[in-house]
Design a protein around this motif. Structure first.
Motif, mmCIF file in Angstrom:
data_model
loop_
_atom_site.group_PDB
_atom_site.id
_atom_site.type_symbol
_atom_site.label_atom_id
_atom_site.label_comp_id
_atom_site.label_asym_id
_atom_site.label_seq_id
_atom_site.Cartn_x
_atom_site.Cartn_y
_atom_site.Cartn_z
ATOM 1 N N UNK A 167 0.847 -1.203 0.000
ATOM 2 C CA UNK A 167 0.000 0.000 0.000
ATOM 3 C C UNK A 167 0.883 1.255 0.000
ATOM 4 N N UNK A 168 1.835 1.303 0.928
ATOM 5 C CA UNK A 168 2.706 2.484 1.019
ATOM 6 C C UNK A 168 3.481 2.656 -0.285
ATOM 7 N N UNK A 169 4.005 1.556 -0.795
ATOM 8 C CA UNK A 169 4.800 1.608 -2.021
ATOM 9 C C UNK A 169 3.943 2.101 -3.199
ATOM 10 N N UNK A 171 1.246 3.997 -2.976
ATOM 11 C CA UNK A 171 0.902 5.410 -2.771
ATOM 12 C C UNK A 171 2.100 6.317 -3.074
ATOM 13 N N UNK A 172 3.310 5.834 -2.794
ATOM 14 C CA UNK A 172 4.504 6.621 -3.131
ATOM 15 C C UNK A 172 4.681 6.668 -4.647
ATOM 16 N N UNK A 175 2.293 9.204 -5.708
ATOM 17 C CA UNK A 175 2.727 10.555 -5.334
ATOM 18 C C UNK A 175 3.854 11.053 -6.243
ATOM 19 N N UNK A 176 4.767 10.159 -6.609
ATOM 20 C CA UNK A 176 5.854 10.541 -7.526
ATOM 21 C C UNK A 176 5.270 11.019 -8.855
ATOM 22 N N UNK A 212 -2.973 12.194 5.514
ATOM 23 C CA UNK A 212 -2.064 11.048 5.378
ATOM 24 C C UNK A 212 -1.133 11.219 4.178
ATOM 25 N N UNK A 216 2.813 11.603 4.256
ATOM 26 C CA UNK A 216 3.592 10.597 3.525
ATOM 27 C C UNK A 216 4.600 11.277 2.609
ATOM 28 N N UNK A 219 7.371 12.962 4.800
ATOM 29 C CA UNK A 219 8.256 11.972 5.418
ATOM 30 C C UNK A 219 9.084 11.243 4.367
ATOM 31 N N UNK A 220 8.475 11.000 3.211
ATOM 32 C CA UNK A 220 9.199 10.283 2.165
ATOM 33 C C UNK A 220 10.329 11.150 1.601
ATOM 34 N N UNK A 221 10.055 12.432 1.390
ATOM 35 C CA UNK A 221 11.109 13.334 0.916
ATOM 36 C C UNK A 221 12.295 13.326 1.888
ATOM 37 N N UNK A 223 13.013 10.932 4.042
ATOM 38 C CA UNK A 223 13.626 9.595 4.019
ATOM 39 C C UNK A 223 14.561 9.458 2.825
ATOM 40 N N UNK B 151 11.557 11.507 -10.281
ATOM 41 C CA UNK B 151 11.066 11.651 -8.898
ATOM 42 C C UNK B 151 12.180 11.847 -7.863
ATOM 43 N N UNK B 155 12.561 15.147 -5.435
ATOM 44 C CA UNK B 155 12.434 15.047 -3.985
ATOM 45 C C UNK B 155 13.679 15.533 -3.245
ATOM 46 N N UNK B 231 7.322 4.341 6.960
ATOM 47 C CA UNK B 231 6.225 5.301 6.734
ATOM 48 C C UNK B 231 5.047 4.953 7.648
#
Lengths: 237, 237
Positions: A167-169, A171-172, A175-176, A212, A216, A219-221, A223, B151, B155, B231
């Protein structure tokens, strides 16, 4: 344009789609590109679309008409996911031909689902009506603006990936694409079909200001910066 | 296809290019797409190219002929980077017209460099001969197969990014493209021009089995998995 991704792990199929439709930069609108159908305990489907909006709407209308009219072939009569993909391909080709054919009327679809007594599946249905299934080696399929969001899937997704990680992967990956391409936009829709459950999946929509998604991205930027800094330094002469 | 990226931070400009050329899947070869010119203390340039190989080779040949023949206008006579970009654009258009014109003969270039008494610069020169400079807001430019590697740049890269961070980020951007697209391949070339130094930049080539690139890919894949797992979990009804 559009971006939709389907990820089929051992446990579940995760579908994610954006909602932007555009015909030029000053004709932007928002339409859902995700449709869900199902009979608990018997069959469950989720469809995502990319391409000509009139074509996709006509295809979905035809699919729903066939269900309502208890047509000989519909999502309620097909025996397995392979037949479901073939059926949608046929409907799509018929709709495109009716509009006159040609690249401008093309649409592609992602189809995921499961039918009692047969295997769950994730398919991509081309504008020509033919289709491919996801594989064990590459357990995801994308339609629309696929390139920006592909590297993260390539690096992380495997059949054994947990649902949370997938799910996270996903959504990233979305987002990209949102960040890099103006023709892809919120709301983002997420649907998770647990294999073997044959119940309605879990659904979530993320609006423009979804907390969310905002967290995300932030936090991803961060990370990514930390991950870059943790890589070995290159020694140069 | 090709992938080249130029990153212009406050301290330096970093250029990275692949070396694959192809005319169909069974006509694959390897050519450098990076050229460096300079007179220590006076001027330094690096050029990367994407597009028709005959066009790019003819453009580079013309640039080198103009230098050798001490032509009225050459990379050794232009007064600033803006004029250098304009000069390459003119050469490129002339070469394309000689070949008959049309999309098949098109080529785009990245140009970075610095000339004593004027500002360093990073430019993208279109097939039409016009050009754009990188900006403070988006301090990088890409040519070729640009989407997969965008991406990570979006970022991480800012004007204030350190050289080490920019190098790693650029190499990851290249690796994402290599992994996703067969028409981009090693050797990868890296060149770092320190602003204000006017000396030859630092150069590194990474072959097919380069240990650093192999480690970077492995460590980055792991870092992505860890980052995904770090995340926040999505709570779903």
């Amino acid at each position: 344009m559009t971006y939709c991704v389907g990820i089929r792990t051992n446990e579940a199929t995760i579908m994610i789609s954006d909602s932007r439709t555009s015909a030029g930069v000053d004709n932007i609108s928002s339409y859902s590109k995700m449709w869900r159908y199902g009979i608990p305990g018997e069959r469950q489907f989720v469809i995502c679309s990319a391409g000509n909006l009139a074509t996709t709407q006509a295809v979905i209308a035809a699919i729903e008409r066939d269900i309502k009219n208890t047509a000989e072939t519909s999502l309620l009569t097909v025996a397995d996911m392979h037949q479901a993909a073939e059926y949608i391909g046929k409907v799509s080709v018929a709709v495109q031909e009716k509009a006159g054919g040609g690249a401008v009327f093309e649409a592609t679809f992602l189809l995921a689902g499961e039918i009692l007594g047969s295997l769950s599946g994730l398919y991509m249905i081309y504008a020509q009506g033919n289709y491919i299934a996801s594989s064990r080696q590459v357990p995801y399929l994308q339609i629309g603006e696929i390139k920006y969001g592909k590297p993260i899937l390539d690096r992380v997704i495997q059949e054994s990936t947990t649902i949370d990680r997938a799910i996270v992967c996903g959504l990233i990956s979305m987002d990209a694409t949102l960040k890099s391409n103006l023709t892809v936009g919120p709301p983002i829709e997420l649907y998770i079909l647990q294999h073997g459950s044959l119940t309605l999946g879990r659904y979530r929509s993320f609006g423009e200001d979804d907390e969310y998604m905002r967290d995300l991205r932030k936090l991803w930027n961060k990370a990514m910066e930390s991950a870059v800094d943790a890589m070995p330094r290159l020694t140069l002469s």
